[in-house]
Design a protein around this motif. Sequence first.
Motif, mmCIF file in Angstrom:
data_model
loop_
_atom_site.group_PDB
_atom_site.id
_atom_site.type_symbol
_atom_site.label_atom_id
_atom_site.label_comp_id
_atom_site.label_asym_id
_atom_site.label_seq_id
_atom_site.Cartn_x
_atom_site.Cartn_y
_atom_site.Cartn_z
ATOM 1 N N ILE A 134 0.835 -1.182 0.000
ATOM 2 C CA ILE A 134 0.000 0.000 0.000
ATOM 3 C C ILE A 134 0.874 1.238 0.000
ATOM 4 C CG2 ILE A 134 -1.896 -1.126 1.190
ATOM 5 C CD1 ILE A 134 -0.948 0.033 3.782
ATOM 6 N N GLY A 135 0.286 2.359 -0.391
ATOM 7 C CA GLY A 135 1.040 3.593 -0.432
ATOM 8 C C GLY A 135 1.479 4.022 0.966
ATOM 9 N N THR A 136 2.494 4.910 0.982
ATOM 10 C CA THR A 136 3.031 5.377 2.258
ATOM 11 C C THR A 136 1.963 6.071 3.096
ATOM 12 O OG1 THR A 136 5.202 5.692 1.247
ATOM 13 C CG2 THR A 136 4.801 6.800 3.338
ATOM 14 N N SER A 137 1.120 6.894 2.468
ATOM 15 C CA SER A 137 0.076 7.618 3.204
ATOM 16 C C SER A 137 -0.918 6.663 3.845
ATOM 17 C CB SER A 137 -0.649 8.592 2.271
ATOM 18 O OG SER A 137 -1.253 7.905 1.183
ATOM 19 N N ALA A 138 -1.314 5.616 3.100
ATOM 20 C CA ALA A 138 -2.251 4.637 3.645
ATOM 21 C C ALA A 138 -1.615 3.869 4.793
ATOM 22 C CB ALA A 138 -2.706 3.679 2.546
ATOM 23 N N GLN A 139 -0.337 3.527 4.625
ATOM 24 C CA GLN A 139 0.383 2.803 5.680
ATOM 25 C C GLN A 139 0.488 3.667 6.934
ATOM 26 O OE1 GLN A 139 3.996 0.685 4.543
ATOM 27 N NE2 GLN A 139 5.000 1.460 6.384
ATOM 28 N N GLN A 140 0.749 4.942 6.756
ATOM 29 C CA GLN A 140 0.833 5.851 7.890
ATOM 30 C C GLN A 140 -0.516 5.989 8.576
ATOM 31 O OE1 GLN A 140 2.401 9.396 6.053
ATOM 32 N NE2 GLN A 140 4.543 8.792 6.380
ATOM 33 N N TRP A 141 -1.588 5.986 7.760
ATOM 34 C CA TRP A 141 -2.929 6.086 8.332
ATOM 35 C C TRP A 141 -3.221 4.886 9.222
ATOM 36 C CZ3 TRP A 141 -7.311 2.975 7.814
ATOM 37 C CH2 TRP A 141 -8.491 3.500 8.353
ATOM 38 N N VAL A 142 -2.859 3.684 8.730
ATOM 39 C CA VAL A 142 -3.069 2.463 9.517
ATOM 40 C C VAL A 142 -2.233 2.517 10.785
ATOM 41 C CG1 VAL A 142 -2.733 -0.035 9.564
ATOM 42 C CG2 VAL A 142 -3.656 1.052 7.513
ATOM 43 N N ASP A 143 -0.997 2.948 10.668
ATOM 44 C CA ASP A 143 -0.101 3.025 11.826
ATOM 45 C C ASP A 143 -0.644 4.008 12.853
ATOM 46 O OD1 ASP A 143 2.182 2.193 13.170
ATOM 47 O OD2 ASP A 143 3.350 3.900 12.476
ATOM 48 N N THR A 144 -1.143 5.148 12.381
ATOM 49 C CA THR A 144 -1.720 6.150 13.282
ATOM 50 C C THR A 144 -2.970 5.614 13.961
ATOM 51 O OG1 THR A 144 -0.900 7.963 11.896
ATOM 52 C CG2 THR A 144 -2.684 8.476 13.427
ATOM 53 N N LEU A 145 -3.780 4.884 13.201
ATOM 54 C CA LEU A 145 -5.011 4.294 13.752
ATOM 55 C C LEU A 145 -4.673 3.332 14.887
ATOM 56 C CD1 LEU A 145 -8.115 4.139 13.346
ATOM 57 C CD2 LEU A 145 -7.709 2.182 11.829
ATOM 58 N N MET A 146 -3.630 2.529 14.692
ATOM 59 C CA MET A 146 -3.209 1.588 15.725
ATOM 60 C C MET A 146 -2.624 2.313 16.927
ATOM 61 S SD MET A 146 -1.481 -1.536 13.553
ATOM 62 C CE MET A 146 -2.347 -2.318 12.184
ATOM 63 N N ASP A 147 -1.871 3.392 16.673
ATOM 64 C CA ASP A 147 -1.295 4.166 17.762
ATOM 65 C C ASP A 147 -2.391 4.803 18.612
ATOM 66 O OD1 ASP A 147 1.420 3.791 17.671
ATOM 67 O OD2 ASP A 147 1.783 5.404 16.239
ATOM 68 N N THR A 148 -3.442 5.263 17.935
ATOM 69 C CA THR A 148 -4.516 5.970 18.619
ATOM 70 C C THR A 148 -5.464 5.033 19.367
ATOM 71 O OG1 THR A 148 -4.467 7.683 16.904
ATOM 72 C CG2 THR A 148 -6.415 7.614 18.325
#
Length: 208
Positions: free
Chosen positions: A2-16
């Motif tokens: 997946i794109g970097t932005s989507a990966q960051q979104w998933v990572d942020t979702l997990m962090d939150t």
Amino acid sequence: MIGTSAQQWVDTLMDTLGAPGAGIATALENLFPPLPSEVILPLAGFAVSTGRMNLIAALLWTTAGSVVGALALYGLGAWLGRERTISLVSKVPLVKASDVEKTEEWFNRHGMKAVFFGRMIPVFRSLISVPAGIERMPLPVFLCLTTLGSAIWNTAFIMAGYALGENWEKVSGYVSTYSKFVVGFVLLALVAFVVRRVVKSRREKQRG
């Protein structure tokens, strides 16, 4: 991948949200292919290795997410139903209503195995829920098979991400090869179907 932005979104979702965030991402990947589980799950495993997420919670939430996503597609299949599906398929060139009937016969014989093992095959992981809904597979059976198949798939990838740690992205590379093989096989089967149907159609016209 997946794109970097989507990966960051998933990572942020997990962090939150922690493990529930991983569950939400897993549910969405059933409906939005750009969010593949072979990226989400190893990333969750990496989060477990760093102490950001509990292992058992990650396994339970991602499996619950898989089941919720599968249920949405099962509902779509149930909404379509047999008659509407035949009507739609009949409008596709080279495809006949009899093809749907043959698929129904196959699913009635192998549906349980297809739903269970299908949860471990890229592309088919999500799609297999639709014919299950169309054929109205008993919901308790569908839920049981989907839960078991998803639990195996999710556990394997989360543990791989956990074991690899910062190198969790290597998992996606391995699965990418597997996915390409599956997609290639499907494309070859599709080409063979089209060629066979075109040849048969020409022969029928010549006889006519």
